[in-house]
Motif scaffolding. Structure first.
Motif, PDB file in Angstrom:
ATOM      1  N   GLY A  64     -10.108   2.163  -1.810  1.00 28.19           N
ATOM      2  CA  GLY A  64      -9.461   3.283  -1.116  1.00 28.19           C
ATOM      3  C   GLY A  64      -8.338   2.773  -0.244  1.00 28.19           C
ATOM      4  N   MET A  65      -7.274   3.562  -0.151  1.00 29.21           N
ATOM      5  CA  MET A  65      -6.140   3.120   0.679  1.00 29.21           C
ATOM      6  C   MET A  65      -5.924   4.034   1.879  1.00 29.21           C
ATOM      7  SD  MET A  65      -3.765   5.477   0.076  1.00 29.21           S
ATOM      8  CE  MET A  65      -2.341   4.710   0.869  1.00 29.21           C
ATOM      9  N   ARG A  66      -6.911   4.886   2.167  1.00 26.34           N
ATOM     10  CA  ARG A  66      -6.824   5.727   3.361  1.00 26.34           C
ATOM     11  C   ARG A  66      -8.227   6.012   3.876  1.00 26.34           C
ATOM     12  NH1 ARG A  66      -5.654  11.957   2.187  1.00 26.34           N
ATOM     13  NH2 ARG A  66      -6.674  12.020   4.217  1.00 26.34           N
ATOM     14  N   LEU A  82      -2.135   3.076  -9.521  1.00 28.82           N
ATOM     15  CA  LEU A  82      -1.481   1.966  -8.814  1.00 28.82           C
ATOM     16  C   LEU A  82      -1.979   1.740  -7.396  1.00 28.82           C
ATOM     17  CD1 LEU A  82       2.349   2.185  -9.522  1.00 28.82           C
ATOM     18  CD2 LEU A  82       0.855   0.211  -9.808  1.00 28.82           C
ATOM     19  N   ILE A  83      -2.025   2.820  -6.642  1.00 33.42           N
ATOM     20  CA  ILE A  83      -2.248   2.706  -5.217  1.00 33.42           C
ATOM     21  C   ILE A  83      -3.639   2.187  -4.870  1.00 33.42           C
ATOM     22  CG2 ILE A  83      -2.998   5.092  -4.813  1.00 33.42           C
ATOM     23  CD1 ILE A  83      -0.256   4.339  -2.749  1.00 33.42           C
ATOM     24  N   VAL A  84      -4.593   2.312  -5.811  1.00 28.61           N
ATOM     25  CA  VAL A  84      -5.950   1.779  -5.581  1.00 28.61           C
ATOM     26  C   VAL A  84      -6.314   0.729  -6.648  1.00 28.61           C
ATOM     27  CG1 VAL A  84      -6.926   3.647  -4.188  1.00 28.61           C
ATOM     28  CG2 VAL A  84      -6.892   3.878  -6.665  1.00 28.61           C
ATOM     29  N   GLY A  89      -4.446  -6.245 -12.526  1.00 25.23           N
ATOM     30  CA  GLY A  89      -4.119  -4.949 -13.134  1.00 25.23           C
ATOM     31  C   GLY A  89      -2.891  -4.318 -12.482  1.00 25.23           C
ATOM     32  N   HIS A  90      -2.797  -4.450 -11.167  1.00 26.20           N
ATOM     33  CA  HIS A  90      -1.689  -3.842 -10.446  1.00 26.20           C
ATOM     34  C   HIS A  90      -0.345  -4.420 -10.889  1.00 26.20           C
ATOM     35  CE1 HIS A  90       1.040  -3.372  -6.911  1.00 26.20           C
ATOM     36  NE2 HIS A  90       0.536  -2.150  -6.952  1.00 26.20           N
ATOM     37  N   THR A  91      -0.341  -5.718 -11.186  1.00 22.37           N
ATOM     38  CA  THR A  91       0.935  -6.393 -11.468  1.00 22.37           C
ATOM     39  C   THR A  91       1.607  -5.777 -12.699  1.00 22.37           C
ATOM     40  OG1 THR A  91      -0.142  -8.353 -10.614  1.00 22.37           O
ATOM     41  CG2 THR A  91       1.973  -8.692 -11.724  1.00 22.37           C
ATOM     42  N   LEU A  93       0.892  -2.846 -14.310  1.00 16.85           N
ATOM     43  CA  LEU A  93       1.153  -1.407 -14.179  1.00 16.85           C
ATOM     44  C   LEU A  93       2.381  -1.173 -13.285  1.00 16.85           C
ATOM     45  CD1 LEU A  93      -0.069   1.216 -15.113  1.00 16.85           C
ATOM     46  CD2 LEU A  93      -1.594   1.184 -13.133  1.00 16.85           C
ATOM     47  N   ARG A  94       2.447  -1.934 -12.232  1.00 18.23           N
ATOM     48  CA  ARG A  94       3.562  -1.772 -11.288  1.00 18.23           C
ATOM     49  C   ARG A  94       4.886  -2.149 -11.960  1.00 18.23           C
ATOM     50  NH1 ARG A  94       4.644  -1.056  -5.318  1.00 18.23           N
ATOM     51  NH2 ARG A  94       6.690  -1.934  -5.153  1.00 18.23           N
ATOM     52  N   ARG A  95       4.845  -3.221 -12.787  1.00 16.91           N
ATOM     53  CA  ARG A  95       6.079  -3.633 -13.478  1.00 16.91           C
ATOM     54  C   ARG A  95       6.606  -2.466 -14.328  1.00 16.91           C
ATOM     55  NH1 ARG A  95       6.865  -5.161 -18.383  1.00 16.91           N
ATOM     56  NH2 ARG A  95       4.664  -5.442 -18.870  1.00 16.91           N
ATOM     57  N   ALA A 233       2.790  13.145  -6.074  1.00 20.11           N
ATOM     58  CA  ALA A 233       2.274  13.284  -4.706  1.00 20.11           C
ATOM     59  C   ALA A 233       3.057  12.391  -3.752  1.00 20.11           C
ATOM     60  CB  ALA A 233       0.792  12.921  -4.670  1.00 20.11           C
ATOM     61  N   GLY A 234       3.296  11.142  -4.191  1.00 18.85           N
ATOM     62  CA  GLY A 234       4.026  10.192  -3.347  1.00 18.85           C
ATOM     63  C   GLY A 234       5.384  10.746  -2.967  1.00 18.85           C
ATOM     64  N   ALA A 235       6.014  11.440  -3.915  1.00 20.80           N
ATOM     65  CA  ALA A 235       7.355  11.967  -3.667  1.00 20.80           C
ATOM     66  C   ALA A 235       7.305  13.215  -2.788  1.00 20.80           C
ATOM     67  CB  ALA A 235       8.014  12.306  -5.004  1.00 20.80           C
ATOM     68  N   GLU A 237       4.771  14.696  -0.909  1.00 21.75           N
ATOM     69  CA  GLU A 237       4.012  14.832   0.340  1.00 21.75           C
ATOM     70  C   GLU A 237       4.548  13.970   1.465  1.00 21.75           C
ATOM     71  OE1 GLU A 237       1.674  17.294   0.721  1.00 21.75           O
ATOM     72  OE2 GLU A 237       2.648  17.742  -1.177  1.00 21.75           O
ATOM     73  N   THR A 238       5.718  13.383   1.276  1.00 29.94           N
ATOM     74  CA  THR A 238       6.250  12.464   2.296  1.00 29.94           C
ATOM     75  C   THR A 238       7.693  12.797   2.674  1.00 29.94           C
ATOM     76  OG1 THR A 238       6.852  11.054   0.453  1.00 29.94           O
ATOM     77  CG2 THR A 238       4.826  10.482   1.605  1.00 29.94           C
ATOM     78  N   THR A 239       8.570  12.783   1.654  1.00 28.61           N
ATOM     79  CA  THR A 239      10.006  12.863   1.934  1.00 28.61           C
ATOM     80  C   THR A 239      10.371  14.145   2.667  1.00 28.61           C
ATOM     81  OG1 THR A 239      10.161  11.828  -0.237  1.00 28.61           O
ATOM     82  CG2 THR A 239      12.232  12.365   0.853  1.00 28.61           C
ATOM     83  N   MET A 286      -5.010   1.846   4.400  1.00 32.14           N
ATOM     84  CA  MET A 286      -6.293   1.174   4.638  1.00 32.14           C
ATOM     85  C   MET A 286      -6.532   0.079   3.586  1.00 32.14           C
ATOM     86  SD  MET A 286     -10.075   2.831   4.739  1.00 32.14           S
ATOM     87  CE  MET A 286     -10.470   2.393   3.053  1.00 32.14           C
ATOM     88  N   ARG A 287      -7.222  -0.953   3.992  1.00 36.26           N
ATOM     89  CA  ARG A 287      -7.652  -2.005   3.070  1.00 36.26           C
ATOM     90  C   ARG A 287      -9.116  -2.323   3.360  1.00 36.26           C
ATOM     91  NH1 ARG A 287      -3.355  -0.503   1.331  1.00 36.26           N
ATOM     92  NH2 ARG A 287      -1.522  -1.805   0.911  1.00 36.26           N
ATOM     93  N   THR A 288      -9.780  -2.986   2.405  1.00 33.92           N
ATOM     94  CA  THR A 288     -11.169  -3.418   2.616  1.00 33.92           C
ATOM     95  C   THR A 288     -11.229  -4.933   2.459  1.00 33.92           C
ATOM     96  OG1 THR A 288     -11.941  -1.314   1.746  1.00 33.92           O
ATOM     97  CG2 THR A 288     -13.550  -3.114   1.800  1.00 33.92           C
ATOM     98  N   ARG A 342       2.689  -5.981  -1.756  1.00 31.27           N
ATOM     99  CA  ARG A 342       2.562  -5.612  -3.174  1.00 31.27           C
ATOM    100  C   ARG A 342       2.621  -4.117  -3.431  1.00 31.27           C
ATOM    101  NH1 ARG A 342       1.032  -9.708  -6.357  1.00 31.27           N
ATOM    102  NH2 ARG A 342       1.011  -8.243  -8.066  1.00 31.27           N
ATOM    103  N   HIS A 343       2.098  -3.339  -2.505  1.00 29.21           N
ATOM    104  CA  HIS A 343       2.030  -1.894  -2.733  1.00 29.21           C
ATOM    105  C   HIS A 343       3.192  -1.147  -2.076  1.00 29.21           C
ATOM    106  CE1 HIS A 343      -1.929  -1.556  -4.693  1.00 29.21           C
ATOM    107  NE2 HIS A 343      -2.204  -2.660  -4.015  1.00 29.21           N
ATOM    108  N   VAL A 344       4.171  -1.902  -1.578  1.00 28.79           N
ATOM    109  CA  VAL A 344       5.265  -1.227  -0.862  1.00 28.79           C
ATOM    110  C   VAL A 344       5.798  -0.073  -1.724  1.00 28.79           C
ATOM    111  CG1 VAL A 344       7.162  -2.721  -1.689  1.00 28.79           C
ATOM    112  CG2 VAL A 344       7.315  -1.659   0.571  1.00 28.79           C
ATOM    113  N   CYS A 345       6.156   0.998  -1.076  1.00 29.37           N
ATOM    114  CA  CYS A 345       6.480   2.246  -1.785  1.00 29.37           C
ATOM    115  C   CYS A 345       7.453   2.048  -2.939  1.00 29.37           C
ATOM    116  CB  CYS A 345       7.072   3.249  -0.793  1.00 29.37           C
ATOM    117  SG  CYS A 345       7.544   4.776  -1.591  1.00 29.37           S
ATOM    118  N   LEU A 346       7.060   2.536  -4.105  1.00 32.30           N
ATOM    119  CA  LEU A 346       7.909   2.436  -5.287  1.00 32.30           C
ATOM    120  C   LEU A 346       9.087   3.396  -5.228  1.00 32.30           C
ATOM    121  CD1 LEU A 346       5.707   2.172  -8.462  1.00 32.30           C
ATOM    122  CD2 LEU A 346       7.493   0.657  -7.659  1.00 32.30           C
ATOM    123  N   GLY A 347       8.903   4.477  -4.499  1.00 35.28           N
ATOM    124  CA  GLY A 347       9.949   5.510  -4.464  1.00 35.28           C
ATOM    125  C   GLY A 347      10.894   5.357  -3.277  1.00 35.28           C
ATOM    126  N   ALA A 348      10.838   4.204  -2.593  1.00 33.96           N
ATOM    127  CA  ALA A 348      11.642   4.057  -1.368  1.00 33.96           C
ATOM    128  C   ALA A 348      13.141   4.283  -1.632  1.00 33.96           C
ATOM    129  CB  ALA A 348      11.403   2.682  -0.755  1.00 33.96           C
TER     130      ALA A 348
END
Ligand code: HEM
Length: 405
Positions: A64-66, A82-84, A89-91, A93-95, A233-235, A237-239, A286-288, A342-348
């Motif tokens: 979980g990230m929150r 991606l976000i979780v 695996g993240h590497t 998918l993120r690419r 959602a990333g796009a 619920e933030t901008t 959040m991180r664990t 690594r998880h820095v926002c992709l849509g920045a």
């Protein structure tokens, strides 16, 4: 000082800054109590937060990230969304997803973003010219929604519906309504991914759906769907919160509004960063911990949850001079609004482009903006934002006729 970062009223009343200030000074690695749970760590200092973001081997995202997310719901999407997802695996998918938001794609996207922002601000001119206050939140939410829908190649007739559904899925107070909206988005994208695989276009959904993995083969359909949902959602619920928050900050700091109107376009790049820092729509992440470790001399045990308060880091006087002041010409401005590592926002890049056109467009179209009532804030400790912001806008002479061109 009473510390309860789960108290919705603290956020609905926008009263959290003094709490963070106290924590940074007196208890920067704070153990937060939790009703019915073991509690979690609260980090409020810039340098500690960056250190955790940077150490993905110790601090995992896959649980979980929150705060407040349902562990079963997270487990159902971990390693697929991606976000979780952690490396490796993240590497991969993120690419694949990141290719859609890299510098080359952004250059192609620029005209689309400019067109959308112009359209929305022209609508705002028309509404403002009718006299009487306008709820700016209602208008600016269109910017990220139209951009992300266009990016995904969704038919225009679906845009409003998708925008309302995303808001329902993430903001509705009613749990049943949230699940129903999520299910509908999921079905919509499942159908879309199938169709795009058969007849791909030049849009983000087609490209992710047809991307070939290093190991060969396509990404499983439900992974594409989950990540389309993540991008949406990333796009959305933030901008929009950064955009409406900009108007609130500019109305409350008239000297900064004057600076913007006098020095547009030169000041716009630093103004965008300051709006991002000041608003910080992503309040925490959040991180664990996946092994025993220590943060600033405090022992953290394997399995502990560590919350990272971007909103506090962005006001840390150890990183920002005059941190409590809204200064459009602030440099440097290494805010953590988009996270870090690594998880820095992709849509920045997309968000920066939208906000840059938006601030430029506001300065060109309007002479003055004033609050016409009290702002209403979201009561979330995860997403800072405004639910309503009535403002009176005075349109510049000529903006009606040539619509700000
Ligand atoms: C002001 C606007 C935005 C803010 C404040 C914001 C904030 C963030 C933050 C803090 C993270 C990192 C979360 C973590 O480390 O756990 C993130 C990740 C992400 N954002 Fe954004 N975001 C914004 C706009 C966008 C836009 C416009 C898009 C898409 C078009 C987007 C898509 C994503 C995605 C897909 C991720 C996951 C990246 C990963 O896990 O590798 N965001 N965002």
């Amino acid at each position: 000082v009473e510390i309860d970062l789960s108290d919705p009223d603290l956020f609905a009343g926008n009263g959290y800054r003094p709490v963070f200030s106290w924590l940074r000074t007196h208890d920067p690695v704070h153990r937060h109590q939790e009703a019915g749970g073991p509690g979690y760590w609260v980090l409020t200092r810039y340098r500690d937060i960056v250190a955790v973001y940077a150490d993905h081997e110790t601090f995992s995202s896959r649980y979980g990230m929150r705060l407040g997310s349902d562990p079963a719901a997270v487990a159902a999407v971990a390693d697929r969304m991606l976000i979780v997802t952690d490396p490796p695996g993240h590497t991969e998918l993120r690419r694949i997803v990141a290719a859609e938001f890299g510098p080359a794609r952004i250059a192609e996207l620029r005209p689309l973003v400019t067109q959308v922002v112009d359209e929305v601000l022209d609508e705002l001119v028309d509404r403002a010219a009718d006299a009487g206050p306008v709820d700016i939140v209602d208008v600016v939410k269109e910017i990220p929604n139209r951009v992300v829908c266009a990016l995904m190649g969704l038919p225009r007739s679906d845009w409003d519906w998708i925008g309302a559904l995303t808001t329902g899925a993430f903001e509705s107070e009613d749990e049943a309504e949230r699940s129903a909206a999520h299910a509908e988005i999921f079905l919509y994208f499942s159908d879309l991914v199938n169709r795009r695989r058969k007849a791909p276009g030049a849009d983000v959904v087609s490209r992710i759906a047809t991307a070939v993995r290093q190991s060969g083969g396509l990404i499983p359909e439900e992974v594409v769907v989950l990540n389309c949902n993540g991008v949406l959602a990333g796009a959305n619920e933030t901008t929009r919160h950064a955009a409406s928050g900009a108007v609130l900050a500019l109305a409350r700091h008239p000297e900064q509004w004057r600076l913007l109107t006098d020095r547009t376009p030169d000041i716009v790049p630093s103004a965008v960063e300051e709006v991002l820092r000041w608003t910080t729509p992503g309040v925490h992440a959040m991180r664990t911990a996946v092994r025993n470790t220590a943060i600033a001399g405090v022992d953290i045990r394997e399995g502990d949850r560590v919350s990272l308060w971007n909103a506090s880091a962005n006001c840390d006087p150890a990183e920002f001079a005059d941190a409590e002041r809204f200064l459009l010409d602030r440099t440097p401005n290494r805010h953590l609004t988009f996270g870090w590592g690594r998880h820095v926002c992709l849509g920045a890049r997309v968000a920066r482009l939208e906000l840059s056109d938006y601030l430029t467009g506001l300065a060109r179209r309007f002479e003055a903006l004033e609050l016409a009532g009290d702002p209403r804030y979201t009561s979330s400790n995860f997403t800072w934002g405004l639910q309503a912001l009535p403002v009176t806008l005075r349109v510049r002479a000529g903006s009606m006729a040539d619509h700000g061109s």
